[in-house]
Scaffold this motif. Structure first.
Motif, mmCIF file in Angstrom:
data_model
loop_
_atom_site.group_PDB
_atom_site.id
_atom_site.type_symbol
_atom_site.label_atom_id
_atom_site.label_comp_id
_atom_site.label_asym_id
_atom_site.label_seq_id
_atom_site.Cartn_x
_atom_site.Cartn_y
_atom_site.Cartn_z
ATOM 1 N N LEU A 1 -2.233 13.385 -5.818
ATOM 2 C CA LEU A 1 -2.335 13.569 -4.617
ATOM 3 C C LEU A 1 -3.475 12.820 -3.793
ATOM 4 O O LEU A 1 -3.294 12.288 -2.737
ATOM 5 C CB LEU A 1 -2.349 15.210 -4.155
ATOM 6 N N ASP A 2 -4.714 12.880 -4.463
ATOM 7 C CA ASP A 2 -5.905 12.293 -3.934
ATOM 8 C C ASP A 2 -5.577 10.832 -3.659
ATOM 9 O O ASP A 2 -6.037 10.099 -2.605
ATOM 10 C CB ASP A 2 -7.336 12.552 -4.434
ATOM 11 N N ASP A 3 -5.187 10.191 -4.676
ATOM 12 C CA ASP A 3 -4.872 8.819 -4.646
ATOM 13 C C ASP A 3 -3.877 8.353 -3.595
ATOM 14 O O ASP A 3 -3.889 7.458 -2.899
ATOM 15 C CB ASP A 3 -4.308 8.287 -6.203
ATOM 16 N N ALA A 4 -2.772 9.265 -3.636
ATOM 17 C CA ALA A 4 -1.673 8.919 -2.447
ATOM 18 C C ALA A 4 -2.156 9.102 -1.180
ATOM 19 O O ALA A 4 -2.135 8.213 -0.362
ATOM 20 C CB ALA A 4 -0.511 9.950 -2.779
ATOM 21 N N ALA A 5 -3.131 10.119 -0.899
ATOM 22 C CA ALA A 5 -3.467 10.462 0.561
ATOM 23 C C ALA A 5 -4.366 9.416 1.092
ATOM 24 O O ALA A 5 -4.259 9.087 2.181
ATOM 25 C CB ALA A 5 -4.027 12.053 0.443
ATOM 26 N N LYS A 6 -5.457 8.837 0.236
ATOM 27 C CA LYS A 6 -5.980 7.746 0.346
ATOM 28 C C LYS A 6 -5.363 6.617 1.170
ATOM 29 O O LYS A 6 -5.781 5.954 2.125
ATOM 30 C CB LYS A 6 -7.033 7.306 -0.604
ATOM 31 N N ARG A 7 -4.239 6.299 0.455
ATOM 32 C CA ARG A 7 -3.301 5.194 0.717
ATOM 33 C C ARG A 7 -2.586 5.434 2.188
ATOM 34 O O ARG A 7 -2.495 4.759 2.882
ATOM 35 C CB ARG A 7 -2.577 4.693 -0.372
ATOM 36 N N LYS B 1 6.476 0.289 9.989
ATOM 37 C CA LYS B 1 7.627 1.184 9.965
ATOM 38 C C LYS B 1 7.351 2.272 9.011
ATOM 39 O O LYS B 1 8.256 2.932 8.817
ATOM 40 C CB LYS B 1 8.648 0.293 9.490
ATOM 41 N N THR B 2 6.329 1.932 8.157
ATOM 42 C CA THR B 2 6.007 3.150 7.303
ATOM 43 C C THR B 2 5.040 4.130 7.754
ATOM 44 O O THR B 2 4.593 4.865 7.041
ATOM 45 C CB THR B 2 5.439 2.715 5.676
ATOM 46 N N ALA B 3 4.653 3.802 8.881
ATOM 47 C CA ALA B 3 3.439 4.795 9.545
ATOM 48 C C ALA B 3 3.791 6.184 9.708
ATOM 49 O O ALA B 3 2.906 6.924 9.273
ATOM 50 C CB ALA B 3 2.685 4.253 10.792
ATOM 51 N N GLU B 4 4.805 6.567 10.156
ATOM 52 C CA GLU B 4 5.338 7.640 10.502
ATOM 53 C C GLU B 4 5.556 8.661 9.228
ATOM 54 O O GLU B 4 4.907 9.687 8.985
ATOM 55 C CB GLU B 4 6.631 7.763 11.205
ATOM 56 N N PHE B 5 6.206 7.888 8.173
ATOM 57 C CA PHE B 5 6.241 8.398 6.921
ATOM 58 C C PHE B 5 4.842 8.926 6.332
ATOM 59 O O PHE B 5 4.530 9.987 5.553
ATOM 60 C CB PHE B 5 7.135 7.726 6.156
ATOM 61 N N SER B 6 3.966 7.711 6.593
ATOM 62 C CA SER B 6 2.555 7.984 5.836
ATOM 63 C C SER B 6 1.870 9.031 6.542
ATOM 64 O O SER B 6 1.403 10.050 5.619
ATOM 65 C CB SER B 6 1.783 6.808 6.052
ATOM 66 N N CYS B 7 1.885 9.248 7.844
ATOM 67 C CA CYS B 7 1.198 10.356 8.457
ATOM 68 C C CYS B 7 1.611 11.551 7.997
ATOM 69 O O CYS B 7 0.957 12.671 7.674
ATOM 70 C CB CYS B 7 1.366 10.303 9.868
ATOM 71 N N ASN B 8 3.051 11.896 7.810
ATOM 72 C CA ASN B 8 3.660 13.207 7.409
ATOM 73 C C ASN B 8 3.286 13.350 6.256
ATOM 74 O O ASN B 8 2.872 14.632 5.754
ATOM 75 C CB ASN B 8 5.173 12.857 7.674
ATOM 76 N N LEU B 9 3.248 12.499 5.373
ATOM 77 C CA LEU B 9 3.037 12.679 3.955
ATOM 78 C C LEU B 9 1.431 12.907 3.532
ATOM 79 O O LEU B 9 0.967 13.383 2.644
ATOM 80 C CB LEU B 9 3.340 11.096 2.920
ATOM 81 N N THR C 1 0.654 -1.301 0.111
ATOM 82 C CA THR C 1 0.008 -0.093 -0.229
ATOM 83 C C THR C 1 0.749 1.215 0.051
ATOM 84 O O THR C 1 0.625 2.379 -0.693
ATOM 85 C CB THR C 1 -0.746 0.092 1.249
ATOM 86 N N TYR C 2 1.827 1.058 0.712
ATOM 87 C CA TYR C 2 2.880 2.427 0.728
ATOM 88 C C TYR C 2 3.490 2.389 -0.435
ATOM 89 O O TYR C 2 3.719 3.609 -0.937
ATOM 90 C CB TYR C 2 4.034 1.987 1.963
ATOM 91 N N LYS C 3 4.047 1.473 -1.079
ATOM 92 C CA LYS C 3 4.676 1.529 -2.458
ATOM 93 C C LYS C 3 3.853 2.242 -3.637
ATOM 94 O O LYS C 3 4.240 3.159 -4.018
ATOM 95 C CB LYS C 3 4.965 0.152 -2.712
ATOM 96 N N ALA C 4 2.435 1.741 -3.597
ATOM 97 C CA ALA C 4 1.618 2.527 -4.565
ATOM 98 C C ALA C 4 1.380 3.809 -4.012
ATOM 99 O O ALA C 4 1.437 4.970 -4.869
ATOM 100 C CB ALA C 4 0.163 1.791 -4.435
ATOM 101 N N ALA C 5 1.358 4.434 -2.905
ATOM 102 C CA ALA C 5 0.929 5.538 -2.414
ATOM 103 C C ALA C 5 1.980 6.421 -2.756
ATOM 104 O O ALA C 5 1.864 7.689 -3.309
ATOM 105 C CB ALA C 5 0.711 5.735 -0.830
ATOM 106 N N LYS C 6 3.118 5.754 -2.657
ATOM 107 C CA LYS C 6 4.604 6.575 -2.781
ATOM 108 C C LYS C 6 4.829 7.071 -4.487
ATOM 109 O O LYS C 6 5.085 8.074 -4.953
ATOM 110 C CB LYS C 6 5.637 6.051 -2.492
ATOM 111 N N ILE C 7 4.105 6.051 -5.306
ATOM 112 C CA ILE C 7 4.390 6.353 -6.731
ATOM 113 C C ILE C 7 3.407 7.805 -7.075
ATOM 114 O O ILE C 7 3.542 8.314 -7.978
ATOM 115 C CB ILE C 7 3.935 5.187 -7.492
#
Length: 361
Positions: A331-337, A349-357, A318-324
């Motif tokens: 940004l809408d597709d990324a934010a949802k993921r 391990k990706t939660a902190e990065f995800s919350c920041n992004l 999920t993080y991999k797709a969001a980052k692409i």
């Protein structure tokens, strides 16, 4: 009866002469006599072929049978001889005779069957390069016979169906056998041969009952042993697509769906690692075109998340797709993921990065 006595004594030359005499006697009999002799002559021709298979030269069979069987019977006798050679394990003789039959009638509905038996006979000898060449010839013959539209009668249909059934069994067994052998021996050439046979099998039988398993096995070989990641990712994705159709019907998918879904992502990821095109300039107000290979990776990610929702790698993928999506300003597709990871997997391990992004998007 006298001919059979000589046959049982292994005096095949004398037996041939006597069976030939019976055939000629029947052919020169009067009309009234022929009614009684036809069955005997037919049986004598069959016995002549059997005896010839023990004694005669396969290269001289055609000419001999034309003299003994005449215009109406020699071809059937030659086919019978090839069958006897094949069944008796006389592989060299079988190959020579079947090859001649194909030369005589290359577009016959029986030609694929003859070539399938050539493949089987050559395979028993154990020479992989020659076997592979004969498999390729089989693929060509099947395609040419089907394109020629020579299948007209029920007998023709049966001949072609029988040929395709034997071809399917022969090539599928060969692919799996060589693959298993290569895994034990780690021989690179055997891996390469198995790869070619898998490719040929799926070219002729893309929708066979075995195609699901063999396509997955091929993808594994391409991925793990040949490191052909783009090709393997395509094959994994086809396996996933086959399962997707089953799931849409409300039925249970095949056993390879979890592995194929994950491996498709991993294989596409290997291809993307070699992708050298720079990321677009940061402009949050403008979406940038996503390269085709990354679109395929996104599709593989979405398939894994959809079909293996409880898989060990769901959050990472999920993080991999969001980052692409983030990198190309979707940004809408990324934010949802990112939000899904932040809310539902706060310990990952990706939660902190995800919350920041999420905040950034």
């Amino acid at each position: 009866k006298q001919a059979w006595c000589y046959f049982n004594l292994n005096d095949f030359k004398q037996a041939l002469d006597l069976f030939k005499a019976v055939i000629f006697y029947g052919d020169f009999a009067t009309t009234a006599q022929k009614d009684n002799k036809t069955a005997l002559v037919k049986e004598a021709r069959k016995d002549y072929v059997l005896t010839y298979s023990h004694f005669g030269d396969p290269l001289g069979a055609e000419e001999d049978f034309k003299k003994v069987g005449g215009a109406d019977n020699w071809m059937g006798m030659l086919k019978g001889l090839a069958g006897l050679y094949y069944e008796d394990g006389k592989d060299k003789e079988a190959v020579l005779t079947y090859r001649r039959l194909i030369q005589l009638q290359p577009l016959s509905p029986e030609a694929p069957l003859f070539q399938s038996r050539i493949v089987d006979a050559v395979m028993r000898v154990g020479k992989k390069q020659i076997t592979l060449e004969q498999v390729r010839t089989l693929v060509r013959i099947v395609e040419e016979v089907e394109k020629a539209k020579v299948v007209k009668t029920d007998a023709d249909k049966k001949a072609l169906n029988d040929a395709k059934e034997l071809s399917e069994r022969t090539i599928s067994n060969l692919a799996v056998t060589w693959h298993q052998e290569a895994r034990k021996t780690r021989d690179e050439q055997t891996f390469a041969f198995a790869n070619e046979v898998y490719s040929d099998y799926l070219a002729i039988f893309p929708d066979s009952k075995k195609s699901y398993d063999l396509r997955f096995f091929w993808a594994e070989l391409l991925n793990d042993n040949l490191n052909k990641y783009e090709k393997s990712s395509e094959q994994y994705s086809i396996v996933v697509g086959m399962d997707a159709k089953i799931v849409e019907k409300g039925e249970k998918p095949g056993k390879w769906l979890p592995n194929a879904s994950l491996n498709a992502v991993l294989a596409y990821d290997e291809v993307v690692k070699k992708f050298t095109e720079p990321l677009p300039a940061a402009d949050p107000n403008k979406k940038a075109p996503i390269p085709e290979i990354k679109k395929k990776l996104l599709k593989a990610c979405d398939d894994y998340i959809k079909f293996v929702p409880k898989g060990d790698k769901v959050v990472d993928i999920t993080y991999k797709a969001a980052k692409i999506y983030y990198d190309y300003n979707y940004l809408d597709d990324a934010a949802k993921r990112f939000d899904d990871i932040c809310e539902n997997h706060p310990e990952h391990k990706t939660a902190e990065f995800s919350c920041n992004l999420v905040l950034d998007t």
